[in-house]
Design an enzyme around this catalytic site. Structure first.
Site, PDB file in Angstrom:
ATOM      1  CB  SER A 122     -23.696 -53.540-120.643  1.00 28.10           C
ATOM      2  OG  SER A 122     -24.713 -52.467-120.848  1.00 28.10           O
ATOM      3  CE1 TYR A 127     -30.501 -54.261-125.233  1.00 23.71           C
ATOM      4  CE2 TYR A 127     -29.285 -54.783-123.305  1.00 23.71           C
ATOM      5  CZ  TYR A 127     -29.503 -54.224-124.490  1.00 23.71           C
ATOM      6  OH  TYR A 127     -28.322 -53.693-125.221  1.00 23.71           O
ATOM      7  CG  PHE A 417     -22.593 -63.073-128.610  1.00 22.16           C
ATOM      8  CD1 PHE A 417     -23.673 -62.290-128.989  1.00 22.16           C
ATOM      9  CD2 PHE A 417     -22.815 -64.640-127.699  1.00 22.16           C
ATOM     10  CE1 PHE A 417     -24.831 -62.533-128.581  1.00 22.16           C
ATOM     11  CE2 PHE A 417     -24.301 -64.698-127.407  1.00 22.16           C
ATOM     12  CZ  PHE A 417     -25.381 -63.901-127.885  1.00 22.16           C
TER      13      PHE A 417
HETATM   14  C1  LIG Z   1     -27.624 -48.158-122.757  1.00 21.99           C
HETATM   15  C2  LIG Z   1     -27.883 -47.280-123.916  1.00 21.99           C
HETATM   16  C3  LIG Z   1     -27.471 -48.108-125.349  1.00 21.99           C
HETATM   17  C4  LIG Z   1     -29.370 -46.631-123.989  1.00 21.99           C
HETATM   18  O1  LIG Z   1     -29.272 -45.922-125.058  1.00 21.99           O
HETATM   19  P1  LIG Z   1     -30.445 -44.699-125.058  1.00 21.99           P
HETATM   20  O2  LIG Z   1     -30.678 -44.231-126.656  1.00 21.99           O
HETATM   21  O3  LIG Z   1     -30.437 -43.748-124.145  1.00 21.99           O
HETATM   22  O4  LIG Z   1     -31.843 -45.531-124.658  1.00 21.99           O
HETATM   23  P2  LIG Z   1     -33.197 -44.842-125.049  1.00 21.99           P
HETATM   24  O5  LIG Z   1     -33.419 -43.513-125.204  1.00 21.99           O
HETATM   25  O6  LIG Z   1     -34.044 -45.701-126.273  1.00 21.99           O
HETATM   26  O7  LIG Z   1     -34.122 -45.481-123.657  1.00 21.99           O
HETATM   27  C5  LIG Z   1     -35.191 -46.286-123.649  1.00 21.99           C
HETATM   28  C6  LIG Z   1     -35.796 -46.598-122.328  1.00 21.99           C
HETATM   29  O8  LIG Z   1     -34.724 -47.263-121.539  1.00 21.99           O
HETATM   30  C7  LIG Z   1     -34.199 -46.717-120.329  1.00 21.99           C
HETATM   31  N1  LIG Z   1     -32.739 -47.060-120.214  1.00 21.99           N
HETATM   32  C8  LIG Z   1     -31.832 -46.905-121.213  1.00 21.99           C
HETATM   33  N2  LIG Z   1     -30.863 -47.345-120.646  1.00 21.99           N
HETATM   34  C9  LIG Z   1     -30.950 -47.794-119.540  1.00 21.99           C
HETATM   35  C10 LIG Z   1     -30.220 -48.260-118.693  1.00 21.99           C
HETATM   36  N3  LIG Z   1     -28.829 -48.390-118.649  1.00 21.99           N
HETATM   37  N4  LIG Z   1     -30.585 -48.620-117.269  1.00 21.99           N
HETATM   38  C11 LIG Z   1     -31.746 -48.324-117.164  1.00 21.99           C
HETATM   39  N5  LIG Z   1     -32.875 -48.005-117.990  1.00 21.99           N
HETATM   40  C12 LIG Z   1     -32.082 -47.785-119.287  1.00 21.99           C
HETATM   41  C13 LIG Z   1     -34.550 -45.369-120.491  1.00 21.99           C
HETATM   42  O9  LIG Z   1     -34.700 -44.767-119.400  1.00 21.99           O
HETATM   43  C14 LIG Z   1     -35.757 -45.612-121.386  1.00 21.99           C
HETATM   44  O10 LIG Z   1     -36.751 -45.735-120.710  1.00 21.99           O
HETATM   45  P3  LIG Z   1     -38.363 -45.046-120.600  1.00 21.99           P
HETATM   46  O11 LIG Z   1     -38.630 -45.723-121.847  1.00 21.99           O
HETATM   47  O12 LIG Z   1     -38.877 -45.488-119.462  1.00 21.99           O
HETATM   48  O13 LIG Z   1     -38.236 -43.462-120.704  1.00 21.99           O
HETATM   49  C15 LIG Z   1     -26.872 -46.323-123.900  1.00 21.99           C
HETATM   50  O14 LIG Z   1     -27.182 -45.445-122.739  1.00 21.99           O
HETATM   51  C16 LIG Z   1     -25.427 -46.805-123.844  1.00 21.99           C
HETATM   52  O15 LIG Z   1     -24.812 -46.818-124.963  1.00 21.99           O
HETATM   53  N6  LIG Z   1     -24.873 -47.102-122.496  1.00 21.99           N
HETATM   54  C17 LIG Z   1     -23.463 -47.558-122.569  1.00 21.99           C
HETATM   55  C18 LIG Z   1     -23.176 -49.088-123.436  1.00 21.99           C
HETATM   56  C19 LIG Z   1     -24.321 -49.999-123.035  1.00 21.99           C
HETATM   57  O16 LIG Z   1     -24.400 -50.363-121.712  1.00 21.99           O
HETATM   58  N7  LIG Z   1     -25.006 -50.584-124.070  1.00 21.99           N
HETATM   59  C20 LIG Z   1     -25.646 -51.996-123.767  1.00 21.99           C
HETATM   60  C21 LIG Z   1     -24.983 -53.073-124.356  1.00 21.99           C
HETATM   61  S1  LIG Z   1     -25.573 -54.448-123.806  1.00 21.99           S
END
Ligand SMILES: CC(C)(COP(=O)(O)OP(=O)(O)OC[C@H]1O[C@@H](n2cnc3c(N)ncnc32)[C@H](O)[C@@H]1OP(=O)(O)O)[C@@H](O)C(=O)NCCC(=O)NCCS
Length: 417
Positions: A122, A127, A417
């Site tokens: 997204s 990743y 997907f």
């Molecule tokens: C993206 C998402 C899954 C992250 O989950 P989370 O539990 O907050 O992630 P974590 O706490 O494990 O974060 C791990 C690391 O990734 C980083 N990170 C997480 N989401 C990020 C984002 N959207 N952009 C940039 N960095 C991000 C965090 O800052 C953290 O960095 P660090 O290790 O340097 O501190 C959550 O914010 C979400 O559900 N977002 C909306 C849906 C989405 O976009 N999902 C992805 C689908 S492909």
């Protein structure tokens, strides 16, 4: 698992829990959902490969894996299609995504399942830290009627084919046969069974009242034969502005057994009466780019497509083929999946490959995410080296590796997907 003072449980979800699971996940994406959406997703989700993250009884995170058979350079391989990764806004940035990623990858490794994982991201900043690299890109194009003309030389060489126009749902078997026959040619796409075709066609279907038609298929055959050679899948939305036609066309995919057939199908779709604008996602090497008389009018915008993670280096590099013979030792760094760290001897070529752990000295050195970025044959080892991510250890190794890893057909997954 305790994160910031709270205990969390990670487990797969049940059929009864699916609608709630989907709703919680979509809430994190910020989208509105309908019962139709729930049913569409339920059709493809593998419950035993879902993950629900629970705080007590409350679902606060989601994830899933699809068992895909994906085209990789020169072959088909099992690939874990990672999907529906979300953490509820109330529980974000506490490490839950990180823990989910760790469990997914460790689970695949320990069970000896798919050696490669792939996903649509997204956001592109998420990743890489988990070892995924951008393995393919696509162009989003938007063409208005003035930009639809082909170069006259291309028009002259278009094959003469017969065409049939059908509701896509009525010709799924034919579409599937054509799609699967072309699969091994282009890396990054995956085989669709009936469930996935239903999903594909309902992804392109619109809510009632939106004005969009259900997906249509124009099938191309050789005159006198009933063997399909290609199809274009699209939908239309008719409109008039100031009494002038301003209809829109969304092209879901154009598949054919040669560039000429694909171009003939493009012509079919671009010549639709009463339409004014066309949009599509296309491979970066789609023949359309060179066929248009004025290619800039397609307004191509580059976007990342699949992100790939090499789960097990040895099995992953053995599963694909290489454009040229390669015999080299790769030194891989992988903090997130430490079982991959070390030296790997890759011997391969156009007919197959074998990759095993070794003690020999390395020819090139790279992080796991960079290996993911070049896995489908489209990422550039040169670009990665210029940015300091790939280091050449023996003279000439970078050029040899880049030539062998690069595949002549650009990877592209047309379906989210
Ligand atoms: C993206 C998402 C899954 C992250 O989950 P989370 O539990 O907050 O992630 P974590 O706490 O494990 O974060 C791990 C690391 O990734 C980083 N990170 C997480 N989401 C990020 C984002 N959207 N952009 C940039 N960095 C991000 C965090 O800052 C953290 O960095 P660090 O290790 O340097 O501190 C959550 O914010 C979400 O559900 N977002 C909306 C849906 C989405 O976009 N999902 C992805 C689908 S492909």
């Amino acid at each position: 698992m305790p994160v910031a003072g709270e205990d969390f449980t990670f487990r797969s979800i049940t059929d009864e829990e699916f609608a709630h699971f989907f709703t919680v996940g979509e809430r994190a994406f910020g989208t509105q959902i309908s019962q139709q959406d729930v049913e569409r997703e339920r059709g493809v989700f593998e419950l035993d490969r879902t993950t629900g993250i629970f705080s007590g009884d409350t679902l606060v995170g989601t994830g899933g894996i699809f068992s895909l058979e994906m085209s990789v350079p020169g072959s088909l391989a099992p690939v874990a299609g990672v999907t529906f990764v979300t953490v509820s806004p109330t529980h974000r940035r506490r490490g839950l995504l990180t823990e989910l990623m760790r469990r997914q990858l460790q689970g695949l490794h320990e069970a000896g399942r798919e050696p490669v994982a792939a996903l649509w991201a997204s956001e592109s900043a998420i990743y890489r830290r988990f070892g995924y690299g951008t393995a393919s890109c696509f162009h989003e194009i938007r063409i208005d009627r003035e930009g639809c003309a082909f170069d006259p030389l291309v028009v002259k060489n278009l094959p003469s084919l017969d065409y049939r126009l059908e509701p896509a749902r009525d010709v799924v078997d034919e579409l599937a046969r054509i799609h699967d026959a072309g699969l091994v040619v282009r890396p990054g796409d995956f085989r669709r069974d009936e469930r996935w075709w239903t999903y594909r066609l309902s992804q392109g279907e619109s809510r009632p009242g939106s004005g969009w038609t259900a997906p249509l298929a124009v099938l191309a055959t050789i005159p006198g034969s009933d063997v399909g050679r290609g199809y274009a899948l699209y939908r239309t939305k008719a409109a008039f502005t100031d009494l002038l036609p301003t209809g829109e066309v969304e092209i879901l995919e154009i598949v054919g057994d040669s560039a000429e057939v694909r171009l003939a199908l493009w012509r079919q779709v671009l010549d639709l009466d009463l339409m004014h604008s066309w949009r599509a996602w296309v491979a970066v090497d789609d023949p359309l780019h060179v066929a248009l008389a004025d290619p800039r009018r397609a307004r191509p915008r580059l976007s990342d497509n699949l992100w790939v993670r090499v789960v097990d280096v040895g099995r992953a590099l053995t599963a694909r083929r290489y454009a040229l013979d390669i015999d080299m030792v790769l030194s891989v760094h992988d903090d997130f999946c430490p079982w991959n760290t070390g030296h790997w001897h890759l011997i391969g070529g156009p007919d197959g490959a074998e990759c095993r752990r070794t003690d020999k000295a390395a020819d090139i050195e790279l992080p796991a995410w960079a290996l993911g970025a070049v896995y489908l044959g489209s990422g550039s080892l040169y670009a990665l080296a210029r940015a300091g991510n790939v280091v050449e250890q023996s003279k000439g190794a970078l050029a040899r590796a880049a030539a062998a890893f690069t595949w002549p057909v650009a990877a592209f997954c047309p379906m989210v997907f």
